[in-house]
Design a protein around this motif. Structure first.
Motif, PDB file in Angstrom:
ATOM      1  N   THR A 181     104.898 108.046  -2.401  1.00  0.00           N
ATOM      2  CA  THR A 181     105.652 107.279  -2.173  1.00  0.00           C
ATOM      3  C   THR A 181     107.215 107.594  -2.671  1.00  0.00           C
ATOM      4  N   ILE A 182     108.294 107.755  -1.924  1.00  0.00           N
ATOM      5  CA  ILE A 182     109.502 107.994  -2.210  1.00  0.00           C
ATOM      6  C   ILE A 182     110.535 106.895  -2.311  1.00  0.00           C
ATOM      7  N   VAL A 183     110.839 106.683  -3.433  1.00  0.00           N
ATOM      8  CA  VAL A 183     112.001 105.619  -3.831  1.00  0.00           C
ATOM      9  C   VAL A 183     113.366 106.232  -3.848  1.00  0.00           C
ATOM     10  N   ASP A 184     114.329 105.952  -3.566  1.00  0.00           N
ATOM     11  CA  ASP A 184     115.746 106.511  -3.575  1.00  0.00           C
ATOM     12  C   ASP A 184     116.487 105.506  -4.519  1.00  0.00           C
ATOM     13  N   LEU A 185     116.902 106.116  -5.501  1.00  0.00           N
ATOM     14  CA  LEU A 185     117.515 105.334  -6.697  1.00  0.00           C
ATOM     15  C   LEU A 185     119.011 105.492  -6.559  1.00  0.00           C
ATOM     16  N   THR A 186     119.652 106.264  -5.582  1.00  0.00           N
ATOM     17  CA  THR A 186     120.914 106.480  -5.705  1.00  0.00           C
ATOM     18  C   THR A 186     121.954 105.564  -4.997  1.00  0.00           C
ATOM     19  N   GLY A 187     121.241 104.482  -4.481  1.00  0.00           N
ATOM     20  CA  GLY A 187     122.022 103.368  -4.022  1.00  0.00           C
ATOM     21  C   GLY A 187     122.181 102.192  -5.215  1.00  0.00           C
ATOM     22  N   LYS A 188     122.786 100.876  -4.758  1.00  0.00           N
ATOM     23  CA  LYS A 188     122.679  99.929  -5.702  1.00  0.00           C
ATOM     24  C   LYS A 188     121.406  99.131  -5.773  1.00  0.00           C
ATOM     25  N   VAL A 189     120.479  99.352  -4.658  1.00  0.00           N
ATOM     26  CA  VAL A 189     119.333  98.747  -4.923  1.00  0.00           C
ATOM     27  C   VAL A 189     118.188  99.867  -4.518  1.00  0.00           C
ATOM     28  N   PRO A 190     117.226 100.007  -5.313  1.00  0.00           N
ATOM     29  CA  PRO A 190     116.310 100.851  -4.806  1.00  0.00           C
ATOM     30  C   PRO A 190     115.645 100.728  -3.368  1.00  0.00           C
ATOM     31  N   ARG A 191     115.562 101.851  -2.598  1.00  0.00           N
ATOM     32  CA  ARG A 191     114.925 101.798  -1.308  1.00  0.00           C
ATOM     33  C   ARG A 191     113.718 102.711  -1.175  1.00  0.00           C
ATOM     34  N   GLN A 195     106.714 105.305   2.477  1.00  0.00           N
ATOM     35  CA  GLN A 195     105.683 104.551   1.823  1.00  0.00           C
ATOM     36  C   GLN A 195     104.205 105.235   1.743  1.00  0.00           C
ATOM     37  N   GLY A 196     103.595 105.704   0.613  1.00  0.00           N
ATOM     38  CA  GLY A 196     102.645 106.431   0.455  1.00  0.00           C
ATOM     39  C   GLY A 196     101.686 105.839  -0.417  1.00  0.00           C
ATOM     40  N   ALA A 197     101.333 106.790  -1.547  1.00  0.00           N
ATOM     41  CA  ALA A 197     100.274 106.518  -2.539  1.00  0.00           C
ATOM     42  C   ALA A 197     100.613 105.234  -3.076  1.00  0.00           C
ATOM     43  N   GLU A 198     101.754 104.884  -3.751  1.00  0.00           N
ATOM     44  CA  GLU A 198     102.006 103.640  -4.516  1.00  0.00           C
ATOM     45  C   GLU A 198     102.527 102.512  -3.476  1.00  0.00           C
ATOM     46  N   SER A 199     101.863 101.536  -3.835  1.00  0.00           N
ATOM     47  CA  SER A 199     102.126 100.373  -3.094  1.00  0.00           C
ATOM     48  C   SER A 199     103.746  99.476  -3.335  1.00  0.00           C
ATOM     49  N   LEU A 200     104.171  98.919  -2.297  1.00  0.00           N
ATOM     50  CA  LEU A 200     105.571  98.242  -2.536  1.00  0.00           C
ATOM     51  C   LEU A 200     105.375  97.179  -3.466  1.00  0.00           C
ATOM     52  N   ASP A 201     104.406  96.375  -3.504  1.00  0.00           N
ATOM     53  CA  ASP A 201     104.196  95.357  -4.428  1.00  0.00           C
ATOM     54  C   ASP A 201     104.230  95.708  -5.807  1.00  0.00           C
ATOM     55  N   ARG A 202     103.559  96.921  -6.007  1.00  0.00           N
ATOM     56  CA  ARG A 202     103.481  97.433  -7.424  1.00  0.00           C
ATOM     57  C   ARG A 202     104.634  97.945  -7.847  1.00  0.00           C
ATOM     58  N   ILE A 203     105.406  98.659  -7.106  1.00  0.00           N
ATOM     59  CA  ILE A 203     106.847  99.169  -7.402  1.00  0.00           C
ATOM     60  C   ILE A 203     107.770  97.904  -7.646  1.00  0.00           C
ATOM     61  N   ARG A 204     107.532  96.938  -6.914  1.00  0.00           N
ATOM     62  CA  ARG A 204     108.555  95.610  -7.163  1.00  0.00           C
ATOM     63  C   ARG A 204     108.224  95.053  -8.531  1.00  0.00           C
ATOM     64  N   GLU A 205     106.984  95.437  -9.031  1.00  0.00           N
ATOM     65  CA  GLU A 205     106.641  94.542 -10.257  1.00  0.00           C
ATOM     66  C   GLU A 205     107.224  95.217 -11.329  1.00  0.00           C
ATOM     67  N   VAL A 206     107.594  96.429 -11.315  1.00  0.00           N
ATOM     68  CA  VAL A 206     108.482  97.170 -12.211  1.00  0.00           C
ATOM     69  C   VAL A 206     109.978  97.334 -12.130  1.00  0.00           C
ATOM     70  N   ALA A 207     110.335  97.403 -10.674  1.00  0.00           N
ATOM     71  CA  ALA A 207     111.756  97.771 -10.478  1.00  0.00           C
ATOM     72  C   ALA A 207     112.521  96.454 -10.123  1.00  0.00           C
ATOM     73  N   GLY A 208     111.876  95.325  -9.650  1.00  0.00           N
ATOM     74  CA  GLY A 208     112.350  94.101  -9.048  1.00  0.00           C
ATOM     75  C   GLY A 208     112.717  94.290  -7.598  1.00  0.00           C
ATOM     76  N   GLU A 209     114.091  93.999  -7.448  1.00  0.00           N
ATOM     77  CA  GLU A 209     114.278  94.003  -5.924  1.00  0.00           C
ATOM     78  C   GLU A 209     114.156  95.653  -5.583  1.00  0.00           C
ATOM     79  N   VAL A 210     113.518  95.706  -4.314  1.00  0.00           N
ATOM     80  CA  VAL A 210     113.318  96.937  -3.575  1.00  0.00           C
ATOM     81  C   VAL A 210     113.464  96.762  -2.207  1.00  0.00           C
TER      82      VAL A 210
END
Length: 215
Positions: A181-191, A195-210
């Motif tokens: 899974t690729i997450v872009d952290l160059t903007g104000k909100v992670p994007r 979508q790949g090996a790691e789920s959106l829900d799990r990423i949100r648990e750590v990063a908050g708004e995605v």
């Protein structure tokens, strides 16, 4: 072109030594990762990175990401590690999450048309980690010709890439079998860019708004 069976301890040692030598000489290596197999080169050797892109049939408009062998390597690649980036690194690395961050302008590399950013990941694979900790950061993309299925074994990669690669490290079927899974952290909100090996829900648990992929 040589293939090493990393299931055999002696062949693994010989294979990693050969892969280190090949990478330092500016040649390409196919290595196992937890997601899919990768084709890699020394990240700081521009000619080797260009050779990697050519092997895949890609141009500089599709830049290559970087694999690292430790959490702390990212500190030397970026201007500053944000709190959300640090949380994601600690939660998901080594593993199937790639982070797009702004790279330090002083770095002498050419990964393609990156626009000042770099995609970084630490893979959960002992062979890959041993190689990366010896060579240092490597430019790595999925070990396939662009448009063809990603390889989940070195043999599958060799069927597509052949003698364009100097050393193949075979370590059996990839444990995950799908890209990170690729997450872009160059903007104000992670994007999420992919979508790949790691789920959106799990990423949100750590990063908050995605922002989900495709939004």
């Amino acid at each position: 072109m040589t293939t090493f069976d990393c299931a055999d301890p002696t062949a693994r040692r010989a294979g990693i030594a050969a892969a280190v030598q090949a990478a330092r000489a500016g040649n390409l290596v196919v290595l196992p990762t937890d997601t899919v197999y990768g084709i890699g080169a020394d990240a700081f050797n521009a000619a080797a990175v260009a050779q990697l892109l050519a092997a895949k049939g890609r141009g500089p408009d599709m830049p290559v990401g970087v694999l690292v062998g430790s959490w702390t390597t990212i500190d030397g690649l970026v201007t500053a590690v944000s709190p959300v980036a640090r949380r994601l690194v600690e939660a998901f690395w080594p593993g199937g999450l790639s982070l797009v961050v702004e790279h330090a302008p002083s770095l002498a590399w050419d990964l393609g048309n990156t626009g000042g950013s770099v995609m970084v990941r630490m893979p959960l694979d002992p062979v890959a980690l041993e190689l990366l900790r010896t060579v240092g950061p490597m430019a790595v993309s999925s070990a396939n010709v662009t448009g063809q299925p990603p390889a989940t074994t070195a043999a599958a990669a060799q069927a597509q890439l052949g003698d364009k690669v100097a050393v193949y490290l075979e370590a059996g079927e990839s444990s995950v079998g799908e890209p990170s899974t690729i997450v872009d952290l160059t903007g104000k909100v992670p994007r999420i860019l992919r979508q790949g090996a790691e789920s959106l829900d799990r990423i949100r648990e750590v990063a908050g708004e995605v922002i989900p992929a495709g939004s």
